[in-house]
Design a protein around this motif. Structure first.
Motif, PDB file in Angstrom:
ATOM      1  N   LYS A 179     -10.618  30.821  10.885  1.00 20.60           N
ATOM      2  CA  LYS A 179     -11.416  29.836  10.162  1.00 20.60           C
ATOM      3  C   LYS A 179     -13.000  29.976  10.402  1.00 20.60           C
ATOM      4  CE  LYS A 179      -7.792  26.031  10.334  1.00 20.60           C
ATOM      5  NZ  LYS A 179      -6.865  27.330  10.872  1.00 20.60           N
ATOM      6  N   VAL A 180     -13.335  31.149  10.760  1.00 19.10           N
ATOM      7  CA  VAL A 180     -14.812  31.269  11.152  1.00 19.10           C
ATOM      8  C   VAL A 180     -15.391  31.954   9.990  1.00 19.10           C
ATOM      9  CG1 VAL A 180     -16.253  32.900  12.528  1.00 19.10           C
ATOM     10  CG2 VAL A 180     -14.322  31.722  13.674  1.00 19.10           C
ATOM     11  N   THR A 181     -16.588  31.425   9.515  1.00 21.63           N
ATOM     12  CA  THR A 181     -17.272  31.918   8.300  1.00 21.63           C
ATOM     13  C   THR A 181     -18.489  32.361   8.740  1.00 21.63           C
ATOM     14  OG1 THR A 181     -16.065  30.360   7.191  1.00 21.63           O
ATOM     15  CG2 THR A 181     -18.089  31.234   5.969  1.00 21.63           C
ATOM     16  N   TYR A 182     -18.991  33.736   8.222  1.00 28.21           N
ATOM     17  CA  TYR A 182     -20.561  34.131   8.314  1.00 28.21           C
ATOM     18  C   TYR A 182     -21.136  34.518   6.995  1.00 28.21           C
ATOM     19  CZ  TYR A 182     -19.440  35.634  13.116  1.00 28.21           C
ATOM     20  OH  TYR A 182     -19.075  35.686  14.422  1.00 28.21           O
ATOM     21  N   ILE A 183     -22.387  34.107   6.845  1.00 25.61           N
ATOM     22  CA  ILE A 183     -22.911  34.216   5.480  1.00 25.61           C
ATOM     23  C   ILE A 183     -24.122  35.138   5.644  1.00 25.61           C
ATOM     24  CG2 ILE A 183     -24.605  33.183   3.747  1.00 25.61           C
ATOM     25  CD1 ILE A 183     -21.544  31.889   4.008  1.00 25.61           C
ATOM     26  N   ASP A 184     -24.030  36.130   4.694  1.00 24.98           N
ATOM     27  CA  ASP A 184     -25.110  37.431   4.711  1.00 24.98           C
ATOM     28  C   ASP A 184     -25.976  36.636   3.332  1.00 24.98           C
ATOM     29  OD1 ASP A 184     -26.595  39.530   4.269  1.00 24.98           O
ATOM     30  OD2 ASP A 184     -24.939  40.927   3.778  1.00 24.98           O
ATOM     31  N   ASN A 222     -34.457  35.492  11.500  1.00 27.78           N
ATOM     32  CA  ASN A 222     -33.457  36.073  11.603  1.00 27.78           C
ATOM     33  C   ASN A 222     -33.384  37.418  10.736  1.00 27.78           C
ATOM     34  OD1 ASN A 222     -30.740  37.051  11.042  1.00 27.78           O
ATOM     35  ND2 ASN A 222     -29.733  35.043  11.555  1.00 27.78           N
ATOM     36  N   SER A 223     -33.575  38.450  11.778  1.00 20.78           N
ATOM     37  CA  SER A 223     -34.110  39.872  10.757  1.00 20.78           C
ATOM     38  C   SER A 223     -32.669  40.321  10.045  1.00 20.78           C
ATOM     39  CB  SER A 223     -34.410  40.591  11.949  1.00 20.78           C
ATOM     40  OG  SER A 223     -33.369  40.788  12.865  1.00 20.78           O
ATOM     41  N   GLN A 224     -31.557  39.994  10.392  1.00 21.15           N
ATOM     42  CA  GLN A 224     -30.324  40.716   9.986  1.00 21.15           C
ATOM     43  C   GLN A 224     -29.855  39.711   8.795  1.00 21.15           C
ATOM     44  OE1 GLN A 224     -28.496  43.263  10.703  1.00 21.15           O
ATOM     45  NE2 GLN A 224     -30.020  43.902  12.317  1.00 21.15           N
ATOM     46  N   LYS A 225     -30.302  38.262   8.671  1.00 13.95           N
ATOM     47  CA  LYS A 225     -30.093  37.451   7.805  1.00 13.95           C
ATOM     48  C   LYS A 225     -28.598  37.061   7.582  1.00 13.95           C
ATOM     49  CE  LYS A 225     -34.233  36.709   6.500  1.00 13.95           C
ATOM     50  NZ  LYS A 225     -34.860  37.120   7.426  1.00 13.95           N
ATOM     51  N   LEU A 226     -27.784  37.398   8.833  1.00 11.28           N
ATOM     52  CA  LEU A 226     -26.657  37.071   9.054  1.00 11.28           C
ATOM     53  C   LEU A 226     -26.216  35.807   9.841  1.00 11.28           C
ATOM     54  CD1 LEU A 226     -23.635  37.898   8.029  1.00 11.28           C
ATOM     55  CD2 LEU A 226     -23.624  39.481  10.476  1.00 11.28           C
ATOM     56  N   PHE A 227     -25.924  34.772   9.234  1.00 15.97           N
ATOM     57  CA  PHE A 227     -25.666  33.509   9.906  1.00 15.97           C
ATOM     58  C   PHE A 227     -23.979  33.080  10.016  1.00 15.97           C
ATOM     59  CE2 PHE A 227     -29.674  33.649   7.461  1.00 15.97           C
ATOM     60  CZ  PHE A 227     -30.483  32.973   8.222  1.00 15.97           C
ATOM     61  N   LYS A 228     -23.806  32.477  11.009  1.00 15.94           N
ATOM     62  CA  LYS A 228     -22.635  31.918  11.453  1.00 15.94           C
ATOM     63  C   LYS A 228     -22.792  30.523  11.177  1.00 15.94           C
ATOM     64  CE  LYS A 228     -18.856  31.322  15.038  1.00 15.94           C
ATOM     65  NZ  LYS A 228     -18.371  31.460  16.058  1.00 15.94           N
ATOM     66  N   VAL A 229     -21.634  30.032  10.346  1.00  9.62           N
ATOM     67  CA  VAL A 229     -21.844  28.549  10.122  1.00  9.62           C
ATOM     68  C   VAL A 229     -20.531  28.005  10.810  1.00  9.62           C
ATOM     69  CG1 VAL A 229     -22.978  28.800   7.798  1.00  9.62           C
ATOM     70  CG2 VAL A 229     -20.660  29.110   7.758  1.00  9.62           C
ATOM     71  N   GLU A 230     -20.557  26.634  10.268  1.00 10.94           N
ATOM     72  CA  GLU A 230     -19.268  25.965  10.940  1.00 10.94           C
ATOM     73  C   GLU A 230     -17.688  26.473  10.512  1.00 10.94           C
ATOM     74  OE1 GLU A 230     -19.814  21.877  10.200  1.00 10.94           O
ATOM     75  OE2 GLU A 230     -21.915  21.779  11.137  1.00 10.94           O
ATOM     76  N   ASP A 231     -16.834  26.267  11.144  1.00 14.78           N
ATOM     77  CA  ASP A 231     -15.383  26.628  10.898  1.00 14.78           C
ATOM     78  C   ASP A 231     -14.979  25.824   9.662  1.00 14.78           C
ATOM     79  OD1 ASP A 231     -15.688  28.193  13.068  1.00 14.78           O
ATOM     80  OD2 ASP A 231     -14.157  27.151  14.001  1.00 14.78           O
TER      81      ASP A 231
END
Length: 262
Positions: A179-184, A222-231
């Motif tokens: 249920k883990v989500t990452y946003i690019d 955030n140089s990678q622009k990769l964010f971990k959001v809520e499950d």
């Protein structure tokens, strides 16, 4: 600098020899007035120079010479005056003193240059260590990003640009098991001041139900622009809107930047 270190630095010898600049000489004079030990050391150096010169050129005063001459006339008659010869030993003494001073000054300059070179090397070494640490951190972040993209358990959802920003795009990586989500968010423009991107997990049927799963805070840093959001345990689609700083309880639909179905 402590008094002992100041004395041992060699600057007092250069002051006595007259090899310092005007500003440096004024500084030494001020230190001598302030510290008795420094003033005593200056006097000792001056006495040593005089003693060094005298050891090479013994000297008799005019008064002593006249006394000796008078005694000789009483005992042996008139003493014939002779033209004094040049006192070469005196010149040799002063020459030796000058050579000593020049040698000391040269060694002092060499020591100063060596210390400066060591300081430069140390500074460059610290810079290399910092650069290496920064590069190592960037490599770790890049490796983490690649691991997310390459994980076959992650479902990649492409989020296309909407009416407010047709050129925008993003991608969600959702693991249904964890249920883990990452946003690019590399395809999103920099948010205006006082605004933040908010991510929504959408249930499309029977009624459109949006659930906030996080903000893309610190977007610029955030140089990678990769964010971990809520499950999230469910998602039929993902959307990203631009909201006031701090987020909104419900999405502002006229600020919907990207949207994509799972």
């Amino acid at each position: 600098m402590e008094t002992k270190e100041y004395i041992e630095s060699g600057i007092l010898e250069l002051y006595v020899y007259g090899l310092l600049s005007e500003s440096e000489s004024m500084e030494v004079a001020a230190m001598a007035k302030k510290h008795v030990e420094i003033n005593d050391e200056i006097i000792a150096i001056e006495k040593a120079i005089v003693a060094l010169s005298s050891s090479f050129s013994p000297f008799h005063s005019v008064a002593n010479f006249e006394k000796i001459k008078a005694k000789l006339e009483l005992k042996h008659g008139k003493v014939v005056d002779m033209k004094p010869t040049a006192n070469w030993s005196q010149y040799v003494g002063w020459a030796a003193a000058v050579l000593f001073l020049l040698g000391f000054a040269y060694q002092y300059v060499q020591l100063t240059q060596t210390k400066q070179a060591i300081a430069i090397v140390g500074s460059e070494k610290d810079k290399l260590k910092n650069d290496y640490a920064l590069l190592d951190q960037e490599n770790k972040v890049t490796a983490q990003s690649l691991a997310i993209v390459r994980d076959i358990k992650n479902t990649g959802v492409t989020l296309g640009g909407q009416a407010v920003a047709p050129q925008s795009f993003a991608k969600a990586y959702w693991n249904k098991d964890t249920k883990v989500t990452y946003i690019d968010a590399a395809g999103l423009p920099k948010p205006p001041k006082g605004k933040v991107y908010q991510v929504w997990a959408l249930k499309l049927s029977p009624v459109l139900t949006p659930t906030s799963i996080g903000l893309l805070s610190d977007f610029e840093s955030n140089s990678q622009k990769l964010f971990k959001v809520e499950d999230t345990g469910y998602a039929e689609a993902f959307g990203i809107t631009l909201e006031p700083e701090g987020g909104s309880p419900s999405p502002t639909m006229n600020q919907l930047y990207t949207l994509g179905k799972v």
